[in-house]
Design a protein around this motif. Structure first.
Motif, PDB file in Angstrom:
ATOM      1  N   GLY A   9       0.519  -1.088  -0.036  1.00 39.14           N
ATOM      2  CA  GLY A   9      -0.011   0.235  -0.107  1.00 39.14           C
ATOM      3  C   GLY A   9       0.643   1.215   0.060  1.00 39.14           C
ATOM      4  O   GLY A   9       1.913   1.257   0.940  1.00 39.14           O
ATOM      5  N   GLY A  11       0.406   4.623   0.114  1.00 36.72           N
ATOM      6  CA  GLY A  11      -0.901   5.166   0.440  1.00 36.72           C
ATOM      7  C   GLY A  11      -0.228   6.428   1.363  1.00 36.72           C
ATOM      8  O   GLY A  11       1.544   6.565   2.043  1.00 36.72           O
ATOM      9  N   ASP A  35      -0.757  -0.608  -5.616  1.00 38.84           N
ATOM     10  CA  ASP A  35      -0.970  -0.655  -6.968  1.00 38.84           C
ATOM     11  C   ASP A  35      -1.604   1.101  -7.653  1.00 38.84           C
ATOM     12  O   ASP A  35      -2.653  -0.006  -8.926  1.00 38.84           O
ATOM     13  CB  ASP A  35      -2.584  -1.389  -6.627  1.00 38.84           C
ATOM     14  CG  ASP A  35      -3.554  -0.744  -5.657  1.00 38.84           C
ATOM     15  OD1 ASP A  35      -3.234  -0.069  -5.581  1.00 38.84           O
ATOM     16  OD2 ASP A  35      -4.798  -1.855  -5.566  1.00 38.84           O
ATOM     17  N   THR A  79       1.556  -2.044  -8.752  1.00 37.08           N
ATOM     18  CA  THR A  79       1.918  -3.631  -8.658  1.00 37.08           C
ATOM     19  C   THR A  79       1.209  -3.666  -7.396  1.00 37.08           C
ATOM     20  O   THR A  79       1.194  -3.467  -6.047  1.00 37.08           O
ATOM     21  CB  THR A  79       2.887  -3.285  -7.820  1.00 37.08           C
ATOM     22  OG1 THR A  79       4.207  -3.084  -9.094  1.00 37.08           O
ATOM     23  CG2 THR A  79       3.728  -5.042  -7.583  1.00 37.08           C
ATOM     24  N   THR A 107      -0.520  -1.271   4.844  1.00 37.11           N
ATOM     25  CA  THR A 107      -1.244  -0.112   4.856  1.00 37.11           C
ATOM     26  C   THR A 107      -1.789   0.100   3.316  1.00 37.11           C
ATOM     27  O   THR A 107      -1.538   0.905   2.576  1.00 37.11           O
ATOM     28  CB  THR A 107       0.166   0.697   5.076  1.00 37.11           C
ATOM     29  OG1 THR A 107       0.566   0.987   3.419  1.00 37.11           O
ATOM     30  CG2 THR A 107       0.639   0.826   6.133  1.00 37.11           C
ATOM     31  N   GLY A 109      -4.977   0.708   3.501  1.00 34.39           N
ATOM     32  CA  GLY A 109      -6.242   1.769   3.370  1.00 34.39           C
ATOM     33  C   GLY A 109      -7.699   1.221   3.165  1.00 34.39           C
ATOM     34  O   GLY A 109      -7.997   0.209   3.670  1.00 34.39           O
ATOM     35  N   ILE A 129     -15.305   9.202  -4.737  1.00 29.73           N
ATOM     36  CA  ILE A 129     -13.818  10.200  -4.609  1.00 29.73           C
ATOM     37  C   ILE A 129     -12.405   9.239  -3.630  1.00 29.73           C
ATOM     38  O   ILE A 129     -13.117   9.097  -2.240  1.00 29.73           O
ATOM     39  CB  ILE A 129     -13.985  11.323  -4.274  1.00 29.73           C
ATOM     40  CG1 ILE A 129     -15.333  12.298  -5.069  1.00 29.73           C
ATOM     41  CG2 ILE A 129     -12.958  11.882  -4.665  1.00 29.73           C
ATOM     42  CD1 ILE A 129     -15.661  13.364  -5.102  1.00 29.73           C
ATOM     43  N   ALA A 276      -1.696  -0.600   9.504  1.00 27.18           N
ATOM     44  CA  ALA A 276      -1.576   0.704  10.087  1.00 27.18           C
ATOM     45  C   ALA A 276      -2.580   1.189   9.261  1.00 27.18           C
ATOM     46  O   ALA A 276      -2.655   1.547   7.785  1.00 27.18           O
ATOM     47  CB  ALA A 276       0.119   1.847  10.278  1.00 27.18           C
ATOM     48  N   GLY A 277      -3.026   2.142  10.043  1.00 28.78           N
ATOM     49  CA  GLY A 277      -4.023   3.634   8.780  1.00 28.78           C
ATOM     50  C   GLY A 277      -5.377   2.709   8.535  1.00 28.78           C
ATOM     51  O   GLY A 277      -5.924   2.299   9.324  1.00 28.78           O
ATOM     52  N   GLU A 292     -10.254   6.771  10.572  1.00 34.12           N
ATOM     53  CA  GLU A 292     -10.169   7.014   8.592  1.00 34.12           C
ATOM     54  C   GLU A 292      -9.345   8.737   8.666  1.00 34.12           C
ATOM     55  O   GLU A 292     -10.288   9.764   8.199  1.00 34.12           O
ATOM     56  CB  GLU A 292     -11.238   7.342   8.270  1.00 34.12           C
ATOM     57  CG  GLU A 292     -12.033   6.546   8.032  1.00 34.12           C
ATOM     58  CD  GLU A 292     -13.714   6.247   7.515  1.00 34.12           C
ATOM     59  OE1 GLU A 292     -14.004   6.828   7.643  1.00 34.12           O
ATOM     60  OE2 GLU A 292     -14.635   4.418   7.660  1.00 34.12           O
ATOM     61  N   SER A 323     -11.587  20.331   7.885  1.00 37.12           N
ATOM     62  CA  SER A 323     -12.284  19.951   6.021  1.00 37.12           C
ATOM     63  C   SER A 323     -12.916  21.770   5.745  1.00 37.12           C
ATOM     64  O   SER A 323     -12.539  22.277   6.101  1.00 37.12           O
ATOM     65  CB  SER A 323     -13.910  19.060   5.989  1.00 37.12           C
ATOM     66  OG  SER A 323     -14.939  19.695   5.564  1.00 37.12           O
TER      67      SER A 323
HETATM   68  C1  LIG Z   1     -11.830  12.619  -1.092  1.00 33.71           C
HETATM   69  C2  LIG Z   1     -10.676  12.616   0.014  1.00 33.71           C
HETATM   70  C3  LIG Z   1     -10.439  13.480   1.567  1.00 33.71           C
HETATM   71  C4  LIG Z   1     -10.055  13.663   2.456  1.00 33.71           C
HETATM   72  N1  LIG Z   1      -9.781  14.065   3.578  1.00 33.71           N
HETATM   73  C5  LIG Z   1      -9.516  14.053   4.367  1.00 33.71           C
HETATM   74  C6  LIG Z   1      -8.998  15.542   5.588  1.00 33.71           C
HETATM   75  O1  LIG Z   1      -9.576  16.332   4.767  1.00 33.71           O
HETATM   76  N2  LIG Z   1      -8.841  15.398   5.979  1.00 33.71           N
HETATM   77  C7  LIG Z   1      -8.050  13.722   6.893  1.00 33.71           C
HETATM   78  O2  LIG Z   1      -7.772  13.558   8.362  1.00 33.71           O
HETATM   79  N3  LIG Z   1      -8.415  13.095   6.065  1.00 33.71           N
HETATM   80  C8  LIG Z   1      -9.231  12.923   5.391  1.00 33.71           C
HETATM   81  N4  LIG Z   1      -9.421  11.437   4.127  1.00 33.71           N
HETATM   82  C9  LIG Z   1      -8.195  10.553   4.616  1.00 33.71           C
HETATM   83  C10 LIG Z   1      -7.589  10.478   4.423  1.00 33.71           C
HETATM   84  O3  LIG Z   1      -7.353  10.790   3.207  1.00 33.71           O
HETATM   85  C11 LIG Z   1      -7.135   8.953   4.913  1.00 33.71           C
HETATM   86  O4  LIG Z   1      -7.430   8.428   5.721  1.00 33.71           O
HETATM   87  C12 LIG Z   1      -5.341   8.060   4.539  1.00 33.71           C
HETATM   88  O5  LIG Z   1      -5.396   8.644   3.260  1.00 33.71           O
HETATM   89  C13 LIG Z   1      -6.057   7.165   4.441  1.00 33.71           C
HETATM   90  O6  LIG Z   1      -4.172   6.667   4.307  1.00 33.71           O
HETATM   91  P1  LIG Z   1      -4.178   4.913   3.896  1.00 33.71           P
HETATM   92  O7  LIG Z   1      -2.548   5.149   3.763  1.00 33.71           O
HETATM   93  O8  LIG Z   1      -4.561   4.207   5.130  1.00 33.71           O
HETATM   94  O9  LIG Z   1      -4.589   4.895   2.909  1.00 33.71           O
HETATM   95  P2  LIG Z   1      -4.429   5.278   1.903  1.00 33.71           P
HETATM   96  O10 LIG Z   1      -4.012   6.387   1.492  1.00 33.71           O
HETATM   97  O11 LIG Z   1      -5.194   4.863   0.902  1.00 33.71           O
HETATM   98  O12 LIG Z   1      -3.401   4.308   0.414  1.00 33.71           O
HETATM   99  C14 LIG Z   1      -3.841   3.038   0.320  1.00 33.71           C
HETATM  100  C15 LIG Z   1      -3.201   2.582  -0.503  1.00 33.71           C
HETATM  101  O13 LIG Z   1      -2.887   0.832  -0.432  1.00 33.71           O
HETATM  102  C16 LIG Z   1      -3.109   0.572  -2.601  1.00 33.71           C
HETATM  103  N5  LIG Z   1      -3.669  -0.875  -2.251  1.00 33.71           N
HETATM  104  C17 LIG Z   1      -4.421  -1.619  -0.892  1.00 33.71           C
HETATM  105  N6  LIG Z   1      -4.382  -2.334  -1.465  1.00 33.71           N
HETATM  106  C18 LIG Z   1      -3.726  -2.869  -2.610  1.00 33.71           C
HETATM  107  C19 LIG Z   1      -3.010  -4.648  -2.417  1.00 33.71           C
HETATM  108  N7  LIG Z   1      -3.534  -5.156  -2.289  1.00 33.71           N
HETATM  109  N8  LIG Z   1      -1.700  -4.047  -3.296  1.00 33.71           N
HETATM  110  C20 LIG Z   1      -1.091  -2.853  -3.599  1.00 33.71           C
HETATM  111  N9  LIG Z   1      -1.564  -1.570  -3.034  1.00 33.71           N
HETATM  112  C21 LIG Z   1      -2.865  -1.258  -2.258  1.00 33.71           C
HETATM  113  C22 LIG Z   1      -4.323   1.474  -1.979  1.00 33.71           C
HETATM  114  O14 LIG Z   1      -4.166   1.869  -3.623  1.00 33.71           O
HETATM  115  C23 LIG Z   1      -3.442   2.856  -2.284  1.00 33.71           C
HETATM  116  O15 LIG Z   1      -2.747   3.105  -2.832  1.00 33.71           O
HETATM  117  C24 LIG Z   1      -9.548  12.154   2.561  1.00 33.71           C
HETATM  118  C25 LIG Z   1      -9.930  10.914   1.896  1.00 33.71           C
HETATM  119  C26 LIG Z   1     -10.680  11.250   1.020  1.00 33.71           C
HETATM  120  C27 LIG Z   1     -10.455  10.107  -0.191  1.00 33.71           C
END
Ligand SMILES: Cc1cc2nc3c(=O)[nH]c(=O)nc-3n(C[C@H](O)[C@H](O)[C@H](O)COP(=O)(O)OP(=O)(O)OC[C@H]3O[C@@H](n4cnc5c(N)ncnc54)[C@H](O)[C@@H]3O)c2cc1C
Length: 405
Positions: A9, A11, A35, A79, A107, A109, A129, A276-277, A292, A323
């Motif tokens: 992940g 992200g 990915d 990937t 991670t 998401g 989105i 995490a995340g 989230e 926000s």
């Molecule tokens: C439109 C929007 C607005 C937001 N606004 C806010 C805000 O104002 N304030 C705030 O605090 N938070 C906000 N958030 C939430 C915040 O962006 C998320 O909580 C944060 O991105 C979580 O991070 P993460 O790394 O856990 O997940 P992500 O950032 O989603 O990253 C996870 C990554 O893992 C990849 N992945 C999943 N499965 C696989 C796999 N099998 N193989 C390879 N890769 C994989 C996914 O494609 C993604 O790229 C918002 C989210 C969105 C979508």
């Protein structure tokens, strides 16, 4: 060569975890598998300044693309990991190749909940989105004068409504619950934002249940509501919440329940696997929680990195969130879950206000609308594990600084 630490992940959390491993001195092999096509980027602007066209992709990136190489981190994009074999300490990629790991961090998401195809969720003109690709498809069709239906009155739906209204679209937002922000904020905060949207011409319908999105020739034409009314729409944004990406973990036999279950050190239920995340469900103050937010993605990932290198301390965050809608910046300190009272406090500037959430006499959280001072002081008080009397919170003349030292 020892097996690498692998992060699945690329992200917000994945990037933070890798950076923290390096800053804590881990200089062994480190691989991030993601990915998507882009290096890790910030998602919050997707429904704010990226959607409105005020930010471009380079400014969304969490680190410049070159940073990963400089840190000797192998970032493999496009990937997908399709399988984890915990016993063999191995992951399988979409192309069938396999990689062994010493330790693994998930991670992954979350993904947006969609309307089923039977309700019109698959029609052209219907968007969610979550990713850059989603907004790259949506933003170019946000033409002034078009009718946009937003389904869901949470933060993402409201932010999308604000951007679209500012671009000159006619926006109707429907919310099934009795009010917007029902799950995440009190009625006072909901009232505040309903007024902002009203001022900008967004029609908000609450207690409004959608029956289906009708279409013609595979393209959305509007919304049929349960009360029989019809809303015309050229486009729809579905903002009805997200679900954690747990498939991989589930198939690998890890315990999953509204997220990948981890302990206070971010350890999942198989040896050498961490999470995490958005995808992780962790114990927090007597209950299980999945957050989230950017705050949690970064801090929990950093916590996981330390745990992977041997630290043993429970993750105990003070959540914060924000926000942006029109010219209002909402900043939230703490988590209002379990509140029994919400006390409004007028801010110093016109239109600024904060809402102080209490459980009994204990301060849980603060929503600050264009009131950075209230946010900063509230956050300090909550972080210190202290509280303030409700009468003080409600009194605009009371000096909060004295409670925050
Ligand atoms: C439109 C929007 C607005 C937001 N606004 C806010 C805000 O104002 N304030 C705030 O605090 N938070 C906000 N958030 C939430 C915040 O962006 C998320 O909580 C944060 O991105 C979580 O991070 P993460 O790394 O856990 O997940 P992500 O950032 O989603 O990253 C996870 C990554 O893992 C990849 N992945 C999943 N499965 C696989 C796999 N099998 N193989 C390879 N890769 C994989 C996914 O494609 C993604 O790229 C918002 C989210 C969105 C979508």
């Amino acid at each position: 060569m020892p097996d690498p630490i692998i992060i699945v992940g690329a992200g917000q959390a994945g990037a933070a975890l890798a950076a923290r491993l390096r800053s804590l001195g881990y200089d062994g092999p480190l691989v991030i598998l993601g990915d998507e096509v882009h290096p890790p980027y910030q998602r919050p602007p997707l429904s704010k300044k990226y959607m409105s066209g005020e930010l471009d992709i380079p400014r969304l990136l969490i680190r410049p693309a070159s940073w990963y190489g400089e840190q000797n981190i192998e970032l493999r994009l496009s990937t997908a990991v399709t399988e984890i074999s915990p016993r063999e300490h191995r992951v399988t990629l979409a192309d069938g190749s396999r990689l062994s790991y010493a330790k693994l961090a998930l991670t992954t998401g979350a993904h947006p909940r969609r309307l089923p195809a039977g309700m019109g969720g698959d029609l052209a003109g219907v968007f969610t989105i979550r990713n850059l690709a989603d907004v790259d498809a949506l933003a170019p069709v946000l033409d002034p004068g078009k009718n946009l239906l937003v389904v869901g009155g949470g933060y993402i739906g409201l932010e999308a409504a604000a951007v679209a209204a500012s671009k000159g679209l006619k926006v109707i937002l429907i919310e099934m619950a009795p009010r917007i922000l029902q799950r995440v904020a009190c009625a006072l905060t909901a009232d505040y934002f309903r007024r902002q949207h009203g001022r900008h011409g967004v029609a908000i319908r609450e207690s409004a249940a959608l029956l289906e999105l009708p279409g013609k020739d595979g393209r959305l034409t509007g919304a049929l509501m349960q009360d029989g009314s019809v809303i015309e729409a050229d486009l729809a944004v579905i903002g009805i919440g997200i679900a954690p990406n747990v498939d991989l973990a589930e198939r690998a036999g890890l315990a999953v329940e509204n997220g990948i279950l981890v302990d206070g050190s971010c350890r999942a239920t198989a040896a050498d696997i961490y999470a995490a995340g958005d995808c992780a469900n962790f114990p927090w103050r007597g209950t299980r929680t999945r957050l989230e937010s950017v705050q949690n993605a970064i801090e929990q990932a950093e916590h996981a990195a330390a745990a992977m290198l041997g630290a043993n301390k429970d993750y105990d965050p003070t959540p914060w969130f924000w926000s942006d809608q029109y010219d209002v910046k909402l900043q939230i300190a703490g988590l209002c879950r379990g509140y029994d009272d919400a006390v409004p406090r007028p801010g110093r500037r016109e239109g600024s206000q904060s809402i102080w959430y209490f459980a009994g006499e204990r301060l849980l959280a603060v929503d600050a609308m264009n009131d950075a001072l209230a946010y900063a002081l509230g956050k300090k008080i909550i972080e210190a594990g202290r509280s303030i009397p409700k009468a003080v919170a409600a009194d605009p003349a009371a000096d909060l600084k004295r409670w925050a030292v």
